[in-house]
Design a protein around this motif. Structure first.
Motif, PDB file in Angstrom:
ATOM      1  N   TRP A  19       1.036  -1.010   0.004  1.00  0.00           N
ATOM      2  CA  TRP A  19       0.307   0.342  -0.133  1.00  0.00           C
ATOM      3  C   TRP A  19       0.693   1.062  -0.088  1.00  0.00           C
ATOM      4  CZ3 TRP A  19      -4.763  -1.258  -0.675  1.00  0.00           C
ATOM      5  CH2 TRP A  19      -5.231  -2.363  -0.048  1.00  0.00           C
ATOM      6  N   TYR A  23      -4.332   3.868   3.923  1.00  0.00           N
ATOM      7  CA  TYR A  23      -5.976   3.200   4.134  1.00  0.00           C
ATOM      8  C   TYR A  23      -6.177   2.608   5.067  1.00  0.00           C
ATOM      9  CZ  TYR A  23      -6.532   3.239  -0.932  1.00  0.00           C
ATOM     10  OH  TYR A  23      -6.859   4.354  -2.008  1.00  0.00           O
ATOM     11  N   ARG A  28      -9.013  -1.625   3.868  1.00  0.00           N
ATOM     12  CA  ARG A  28      -7.610  -2.570   2.980  1.00  0.00           C
ATOM     13  C   ARG A  28      -8.426  -3.426   2.575  1.00  0.00           C
ATOM     14  NH1 ARG A  28      -2.019  -2.269   5.663  1.00  0.00           N
ATOM     15  NH2 ARG A  28      -1.888   0.708   5.106  1.00  0.00           N
TER      16      ARG A  28
END
Length: 151
Positions: A19, A23, A28
């Motif tokens: 990532w 988030y 996620r």
């Protein structure tokens, strides 16, 4: 910019996630489920770009794995496909015909290679030999540390 990278098996199991945009964990999980469903249900003759929530998901299937990257709509999809292919070629050279099991049992190497290629969602290194040289140097350092620790 690449927002995240997902490697998903044909059965929908996540093999690697990276990532570059923060988030929360709950979001996620939701994203992974949505992207998995979106990519796995598409036909093989459809294009490898999918619009998703204001972003574009670029994916490519290699053997039993789908390599997915989420990018901004203004970014170049073909360049992202090249980055995916570049990553797969380096994995192939390092593992010698990479397979899903290589990524399961050596996930730390897959992450290390990805980190050498991408930084903060942007392409850092496009030279395969340079990346492989860095990975083999790191392997040698790990082996030296293990030998030193065994003494």
């Amino acid at each position: 910019m690449i927002h995240f990278v997902l490697l998903i098996s044909r059965q929908g199991k996540v093999r690697l996630t990276k990532w570059y945009t923060p988030y929360p964990q709950k979001q996620r999980s939701k994203i992974i489920k949505e992207i998995s469903t979106l990519v796995l249900t598409r036909g093989p003759k459809l294009c490898n770009f999918v619009d998703w929530q204001g972003y574009r998901v670029v994916y490519k299937r290699y053997a039993s794995l789908y390599f997915c990257m989420c990018i901004d709509p203004a970014d170049n999809e073909l360049e992202t496909l090249q980055i995916i292919h570049h990553y797969v070629e380096i994995l192939d050279r390092y593992f010698g015909n990479v397979c899903e099991l290589d990524l399961i049992f050596n996930f730390h190497k897959a992450y290390f290679i990805l980190d050498e290629i991408l930084i903060a969602g942007e392409l850092q290194e496009s030279n395969k030999k340079s990346v492989l040289r860095l990975v083999t140097t790191q392997d040698a350092l790990v082996e030296a540390a293990k030998e030193e620790q065994a003494r």
